[in-house]
Write a protein that holds these residues in place. Structure first.
Motif, PDB file in Angstrom:
ATOM      1  N   ALA A 233      15.576  52.994 -48.465  1.00 40.63           N
ATOM      2  CA  ALA A 233      15.088  53.340 -49.800  1.00 40.63           C
ATOM      3  C   ALA A 233      14.782  54.829 -49.938  1.00 40.63           C
ATOM      4  O   ALA A 233      15.086  55.439 -50.963  1.00 40.63           O
TER       5      ALA A 233
ATOM      6  N   THR B 125      17.890  56.836 -50.262  1.00 47.18           N
ATOM      7  CA  THR B 125      18.583  56.450 -51.492  1.00 47.18           C
ATOM      8  C   THR B 125      17.920  57.025 -52.732  1.00 47.18           C
ATOM      9  O   THR B 125      18.585  57.584 -53.597  1.00 47.18           O
ATOM     10  N   SER B 126      16.598  56.883 -52.823  1.00 45.88           N
ATOM     11  CA  SER B 126      15.928  57.216 -54.091  1.00 45.88           C
ATOM     12  C   SER B 126      14.605  57.957 -53.922  1.00 45.88           C
ATOM     13  O   SER B 126      13.944  58.263 -54.902  1.00 45.88           O
TER      14      SER B 126
ATOM     15  N   GLY C 256      12.426  56.287 -52.240  1.00 45.24           N
ATOM     16  CA  GLY C 256      11.726  55.088 -51.760  1.00 45.24           C
ATOM     17  C   GLY C 256      10.301  55.007 -52.272  1.00 45.24           C
ATOM     18  O   GLY C 256      10.032  55.346 -53.432  1.00 45.24           O
TER      19      GLY C 256
ATOM     20  N   GLY D 225      16.055  60.995 -53.648  1.00 41.68           N
ATOM     21  CA  GLY D 225      17.415  60.590 -53.276  1.00 41.68           C
ATOM     22  C   GLY D 225      18.205  61.781 -52.760  1.00 41.68           C
ATOM     23  O   GLY D 225      18.274  62.831 -53.395  1.00 41.68           O
TER      24      GLY D 225
ATOM     25  N   ALA E   1      28.323  58.188 -49.954  1.00 41.51           N
ATOM     26  CA  ALA E   1      29.391  57.180 -50.084  1.00 41.51           C
ATOM     27  C   ALA E   1      28.846  55.764 -50.009  1.00 41.51           C
ATOM     28  O   ALA E   1      29.452  54.832 -50.506  1.00 41.51           O
ATOM     29  N   SER E   2      27.708  55.586 -49.348  1.00 38.71           N
ATOM     30  CA  SER E   2      27.167  54.231 -49.199  1.00 38.71           C
ATOM     31  C   SER E   2      25.641  54.284 -49.200  1.00 38.71           C
ATOM     32  O   SER E   2      25.041  55.090 -48.483  1.00 38.71           O
ATOM     33  N   TYR E   3      25.064  53.433 -50.038  1.00 39.03           N
ATOM     34  CA  TYR E   3      23.603  53.318 -50.121  1.00 39.03           C
ATOM     35  C   TYR E   3      23.219  51.969 -49.521  1.00 39.03           C
ATOM     36  O   TYR E   3      23.630  50.929 -50.033  1.00 39.03           O
ATOM     37  N   VAL E   4      22.420  52.000 -48.455  1.00 40.52           N
ATOM     38  CA  VAL E   4      22.036  50.748 -47.792  1.00 40.52           C
ATOM     39  C   VAL E   4      20.583  50.438 -48.164  1.00 40.52           C
ATOM     40  O   VAL E   4      19.676  51.179 -47.783  1.00 40.52           O
ATOM     41  N   PRO E   5      20.349  49.345 -48.938  1.00 41.71           N
ATOM     42  CA  PRO E   5      18.984  49.055 -49.371  1.00 41.71           C
ATOM     43  C   PRO E   5      18.122  48.529 -48.232  1.00 41.71           C
ATOM     44  O   PRO E   5      18.616  47.976 -47.253  1.00 41.71           O
ATOM     45  N   GLY E   6      16.816  48.711 -48.389  1.00 42.58           N
ATOM     46  CA  GLY E   6      15.860  48.197 -47.404  1.00 42.58           C
ATOM     47  C   GLY E   6      14.827  49.247 -47.073  1.00 42.58           C
ATOM     48  O   GLY E   6      15.048  50.433 -47.267  1.00 42.58           O
ATOM     49  N   CYS E   7      13.706  48.779 -46.589  1.00 42.62           N
ATOM     50  CA  CYS E   7      12.617  49.692 -46.219  1.00 42.62           C
ATOM     51  C   CYS E   7      11.924  49.127 -44.997  1.00 42.62           C
ATOM     52  O   CYS E   7      10.837  48.621 -45.092  1.00 42.62           O
TER      53      CYS E   7
ATOM     54  N   PRO F  54      16.240  49.074 -43.765  1.00 41.05           N
ATOM     55  CA  PRO F  54      17.312  48.080 -43.606  1.00 41.05           C
ATOM     56  C   PRO F  54      17.389  47.620 -42.157  1.00 41.05           C
ATOM     57  O   PRO F  54      16.946  48.324 -41.246  1.00 41.05           O
TER      58      PRO F  54
ATOM     59  N   ALA G 238      22.703  45.712 -41.046  1.00 40.28           N
ATOM     60  CA  ALA G 238      23.128  46.175 -42.371  1.00 40.28           C
ATOM     61  C   ALA G 238      23.725  47.573 -42.271  1.00 40.28           C
ATOM     62  O   ALA G 238      24.685  47.908 -42.961  1.00 40.28           O
TER      63      ALA G 238
ATOM     64  N   ALA H 276      27.657  48.437 -43.144  1.00 34.36           N
ATOM     65  CA  ALA H 276      28.004  49.475 -44.128  1.00 34.36           C
ATOM     66  C   ALA H 276      28.957  50.505 -43.505  1.00 34.36           C
ATOM     67  O   ALA H 276      29.886  50.977 -44.172  1.00 34.36           O
TER      68      ALA H 276
END
Ligand code: SF4
Ligand code: SF4
Ligand code: SF4
Lengths: 144, 108
Positions: free
Chosen positions: A95, A98-99, A101, A112, A120-126, A128, A132, A136
């Motif tokens: 997270a 990505t953003s 978090g 972010g 190229a790839s955003y892996v969600p989780g806090c 992940p 995962a 990815a």
């Protein structure tokens, strides 16, 4: 000018390959900035990633950014990205990368990493799970 | 073992648009739009809130489950479906149909 020692942050230093996928010519580097980096380490200690064979030329390098990017550390990310030679992509792990978090509204935190480098790839989780992360990486390599 | 975090499913029929989950979410990653309608009946008119959109933005979600705990109507629940990586940040924002519980679909 800067008091930050970025030696330990350089992404290009140590690279990894996906275990059991010799056909996947990707090399994975980690820029560990906060707790998500522990999950990258876990992917290595659990054998999902293994040290890359230095004699093999990777077709692509995946720069994994794991953790919270502060404005203060932005030059380290730019430096790590610039240090990657050849075809390269960025994977935002978790997270924070990505953003921003849980810290997105902090004055110190970049909302972010994609405002600094293309992702190229955003892996969600806090954070992940390591699985995962590896899934990815594999889909990035398969798509390339 | 699942290779991604569990998923938070929304039962939109049970959701009353009360906003409790959105207010309690530490990351503010739940976004709800609703409108009110007044229903005429035998007694005094009643005003109800209707859900227009409900988005969980996984890009900042901590999967802490607070939203599930605080929902007074049990409209949110953990579901085993994984939230997978996306090539865009916008792809991590799931709306009502994407948040539907796959188990509930099976039950019809
Ligand atoms: S996403 Fe969560 S686990 Fe990952 S670096 Fe941020 S706070 Fe830590
Ligand atoms: S799990 Fe936590 S962070 Fe995610 S939407 Fe629910 S309350 Fe917010
Ligand atoms: S707390 Fe439950 S009922 Fe209230 S808006 Fe959230 S999901 Fe809907």
């Amino acid at each position: 000018m800067t008091a930050i020692d970025m030696t330990g942050l350089r992404g290009a230093g140590r690279t990894y390959a996906v275990t059991g996928r010799p056909g996947l010519h990707v090399s994975v580097a980690n820029l560990g900035l906060a707790c998500c980096a522990v999950e990258f380490g876990s992917a290595v200690t659990r054998g999902l990633l293994e040290p890359a064979d230095p004699t093999l030329e990777p077709e692509m390098t995946v720069l994994v950014v794991s953790g919270t990017l502060t404005h203060r550390l932005t030059p380290a990310l730019v430096e790590a990205w610039d240090a990657v030679v050849g075809p390269r992509v960025v994977l935002a792990l978790g997270a924070c990368a990505t953003s921003g978090g849980p810290y997105w509204d902090s004055y110190a935190v970049v909302e972010g990493i994609d405002s600094v480098v293309p992702v190229a790839s955003y892996v969600p989780g806090c954070p992940p799970r390591p699985e995962a992360l590896v899934a990815a990486i594999v889909s990035l390599a398969d798509a390339s | 073992m699942s290779d991604a975090h569990a998923f938070i499913a929304l039962d939109s029929a049970a959701c009353t648009s009360c906003l409790v989950c959105a207010r309690e979410c530490p990351d503010w990653c739940i976004h709800i739009e609703q409108h009110s309608e007044t229903l005429a009946g035998d007694g005094r008119p009643r005003t109800v809130k209707l859900l227009d959109s409900f988005v969980i933005d996984w890009s900042s979600c901590m999967f802490c489950g607070i939203c599930i705990e605080v929902c007074p109507y049990d409209a949110l629940s953990w579901a085993p479906k994984p939230v997978v990586a996306e090539s865009t940040r916008a792809g991590l924002a799931y709306g009502i149909s994407e948040l539907a519980d796959p188990k509930m679909d099976d039950e019809g």
